[in-house]
Design a protein around this motif. Structure first.
Motif, mmCIF file in Angstrom:
data_model
loop_
_atom_site.group_PDB
_atom_site.id
_atom_site.type_symbol
_atom_site.label_atom_id
_atom_site.label_comp_id
_atom_site.label_asym_id
_atom_site.label_seq_id
_atom_site.Cartn_x
_atom_site.Cartn_y
_atom_site.Cartn_z
ATOM 1 N N VAL A 56 0.894 -1.245 -0.006
ATOM 2 C CA VAL A 56 -0.153 0.060 0.195
ATOM 3 C C VAL A 56 0.855 1.260 -0.027
ATOM 4 O O VAL A 56 0.519 2.198 -0.692
ATOM 5 C CB VAL A 56 -0.924 -0.101 1.107
ATOM 6 N N ARG A 57 1.834 1.374 0.843
ATOM 7 C CA ARG A 57 2.829 2.420 0.811
ATOM 8 C C ARG A 57 3.568 2.548 -0.308
ATOM 9 O O ARG A 57 3.809 3.692 -0.893
ATOM 10 C CB ARG A 57 3.658 2.296 2.156
ATOM 11 N N GLU A 58 4.075 1.374 -0.989
ATOM 12 C CA GLU A 58 4.600 1.630 -2.375
ATOM 13 C C GLU A 58 3.822 2.517 -3.180
ATOM 14 O O GLU A 58 4.210 3.268 -4.268
ATOM 15 C CB GLU A 58 5.001 0.010 -2.927
ATOM 16 N N ALA A 59 2.464 1.802 -3.385
ATOM 17 C CA ALA A 59 1.369 2.414 -4.141
ATOM 18 C C ALA A 59 1.369 4.014 -4.107
ATOM 19 O O ALA A 59 1.360 4.960 -4.992
ATOM 20 C CB ALA A 59 0.255 1.909 -4.351
ATOM 21 N N ILE A 60 1.080 4.305 -2.670
ATOM 22 C CA ILE A 60 0.952 5.928 -2.304
ATOM 23 C C ILE A 60 2.312 6.612 -2.917
ATOM 24 O O ILE A 60 2.270 7.679 -3.154
ATOM 25 C CB ILE A 60 0.691 5.935 -0.685
#
Length: 644
Positions: free
Chosen positions: A517-521
């Motif tokens: 999720v943080r990678e996508a953000i």
């Protein structure tokens, strides 16, 4: 073993060793050139040779030594065969590990029988069962969430006051109960003929035993740490909550990753209690829960009234979370789905509730697509920007269904809407010597209006162990020849961000991994779209548990989620965790709304990767310290009564 002990072994042992070694060497010399797992019945000979030796008294007296002689000889030649030739005999594997498995089961049963006869172990089991049995009812949709702050107190009383044998015995069996309640729903896979029912049941028992091993490791390390003192203080015990969070972190990495039931997921029924996720993340909640239970367990046995004040620790933590969460949610900008405007996408989630037993039937393919398309035409309002279908909503390899592809292109053009759907895909592997003729993917596909090119593809990155992939099949290529009914998919490597609203798809299991999720953000995503199919698990707690995990990711990282599940629960979730239009499971439903985009930055979104990496390193440091100091003390002071 000393030279004198070797000399004392009877001649029959050396005869046994010689025969086994010669038999294994001859079999190794006769191995075929077949790749992968080959069958060769001659490999039963070493096991057959061991049976007559059971009639010799000297062999029976040295049974344990003879057993391990056979096991290590067989395993050694099995390893040589694989390392030298890249393949292994199926019967060789069977005759190596099946006797060992049965032998260890017998030893385990005898050890447990001895514990059952001990009063201390029975009391320890009763106390641990109270803790872990009730804790299993703390995860949504079950009701005991806030009680997590005290539910483990009986277990910590056992850890503080009982012998190591009693601790291990009690923790293992109470952990088996806890994880059975958590994961019983996997049994429902048997009803959809994904694999032989007996194999699924055996796999479920192994899974439950595997995740229980984490409970046992925690208990064992605690039993070491409680005896380690620095200037009279149990420093390692003070740090145990951090160790436990690090232990949970180990379940989020690698091919065996299964981060389903972290202790901190227990508060999911109470939105106010979850707002601290934006600062401390899921593992911060685990730390608070472990610390609260440890403090109460210690305070119970303090003799003075003044020493009892730590008993209010759970109330302090509870009200601190409640007050903080209530204050956060009282701000105008935290109102449900605040900030949606004309620039926000209008989304529709189409839940056709296709029964899992019918989903992969070729005879029903046309009726499934017809039902899904019909729901889009009849129930999706004009002006919808994004139409979301479930994981494998097209129940086939998409390249085999050009008519369906053309149909979805037509709907996208007609509606001027983007359509995201799940389907399988494949690529023919033309590399010489490749183990797989085809690479198969669990993927999603985005149909863009007025663009007749092949839809954009996202490949699922985290594959469910043993269900979608055999772990470590890239490290040990021979595992690609094993067929347990799993999907045998290849994981993806890319995280797309789709325009015009900057959103990212996550397939099923992907959405519960905070690092993804943080990678996508970090790549610019402002909306998470989670497509899944929880229909495998029937009418159970699993769909609600899965929804709760995704909600945690939304609050933790301040990102809204549109969650589309084939058979429910489908839902919209805003960046503070508010739900909207949650569907019932196994109902046909279309839900739609203007969807909030990310406007909130959280602390944990920025520090989460560093925190979680630090927890992994701390876990390693803690384990090495506990074992190292305990071994030093053992060598210095001799065995203690509580040692195994």
């Amino acid at each position: 073993m000393s030279f004198q002990q070797l000399k004392a072994l009877p001649k029959i042992y050396w005869i046994f060793l010689g025969l086994i070694f010669v038999a294994e060497a001859v079999i190794f010399a006769l191995h075929p050139d077949d790749p992968g797992l080959y069958q060769q019945k001659i490999q039963f000979i070493p096991l057959t040779l061991t049976l007559p030796f059971l009639f010799f008294r000297d062999t029976r007296k040295n049974f344990k030594r003879c057993f391990y002689t056979y096991f290590f000889a067989a395993f050694g030649f099995l390893a040589i065969d694989y390392l030298a030739n890249g393949h292994a005999g199926l019967f060789h594997i069977t005759t190596t590990f099946c006797p060992a498995f049965l032998y260890w089961i017998i030893i385990f049963a005898r050890w447990n029988f001895a514990r059952v006869k001990e009063r201390e172990s029975r009391i320890a089991l009763a106390l641990s069962t109270i803790s872990w049995g009730f804790y299993a009812f703390a995860f949504p949709p079950l009701p005991l969430g806030p009680a997590a702050l005290v539910l483990l107190v009986p277990w910590f009383i056992v850890l503080n006051n009982y012998s190591r044998k009693a601790i291990i015995f009690a923790t293992f069996w109470s952990g088996m109960l806890y994880n059975t309640i958590n994961y019983y729903w996997i049994y429902n896979v048997m009803h959809v003929d994904a694999a032989p029912g007996g194999l699924i049941l055996f796999g479920l028992v192994l899974l439950i035993a595997y995740v229980t091993s984490y409970n046992v490791l925690a208990a064992f390390v605690y039993s070491l740490a409680r005896n380690i003192r620095v200037h009279g203080h149990a420093v390692l015990l003070w740090l145990f909550p951090l160790f436990y969070a690090g232990l949970e972190m180990t379940r989020t990495r690698g091919d065996f990753a299964f981060p389903w039931s972290h202790l901190g997921f227990a508060f999911g029924n109470h939105l106010e209690l979850l707002q601290a996720l934006s600062f401390i993340g899921i593992f911060g909640y685990t730390i608070l829960i472990i610390a609260s239970n440890m403090v109460v367990a210690k305070a119970i046995f303090r003799p003075s009234i003044k020493g009892k004040w730590p008993l209010i620790t759970p109330l302090v933590i509870f009200f601190a979370l409640l007050v903080h969460g209530s204050a956060v949610l009282s701000a105008p900008e935290t109102a449900p789905f605040y900030g949606t405007d004309e620039k926000s996408p209008t989304m529709a989630l189409v839940q056709p509730s296709i029964h899992q037993g019918e989903k992969w039937s070729k005879a029903r393919y046309d009726s499934i697509i017809t039902k899904t398309v019909g729901m889009i035409k009849d129930s999706v309002a004009p002006g919808t920007d994004l139409i979301i279908l479930a994981e494998t909503a097209i129940p086939d390899h998409i390249k085999r269904q050009p008519k369906t592809v053309a149909k979805f292109h037509h709907i996208a053009n007609q509606r001027n809407a983007y359509i995201l759907t799940g389907a399988l895909d494949f690529k023919r592997n033309r590399e010489p010597g490749a183990l797989r003729r085809y690479e198969v993917y669990n993927a999603s596909f985005l149909f863009t209006p007025f663009d007749d090119n092949f839809p954009q593809r996202y490949i699922k990155k985290h594959l469910v162990p043993f269900s979608e992939r055999i772990p470590f099949d890239d490290i040990f290529p021979i595992l690609n020849y094993v067929d347990l009914g799993e999907g045998d998919f290849v994981p993806g490597k890319e995280t797309p961000v789709y325009g015009p609203y900057n959103w990212t798809p996550f397939i099923c299991y992907d959405a519960i991994f905070g690092d993804l999720v943080r990678e996508a953000i970090d790549a610019g995503s402002r909306l998470m779209v989670n497509i899944t199919n929880d229909g495998w698990f029937g009418r159970s707690t699993a769909p609600y548990q899965h929804l709760n995990l995704v909600r945690y990711r939304a609050i933790e990282n301040g990102i809204p989620v549109a969650r589309m599940a084939n058979s429910g629960v489908s839902s919209f979730i805003d960046q503070y965790g508010h739900y909207d239009q949650n569907t019932e499971i196994f109902t046909d439903r279309v839900i739609q709304r203007k969807m909030q985009l990310k406007t909130r930055n959280t602390l944990y979104q920025h520090i989460g990767d560093g925190v979680e990496t630090a927890l992994l390193w701390f876990f390693l440091f803690y384990v090495l310290t506990a074992f190292g100091v305990s071994f030093y003390n053992y060598k210095k002071n001799g065995p203690k009564a509580e040692q195994l």
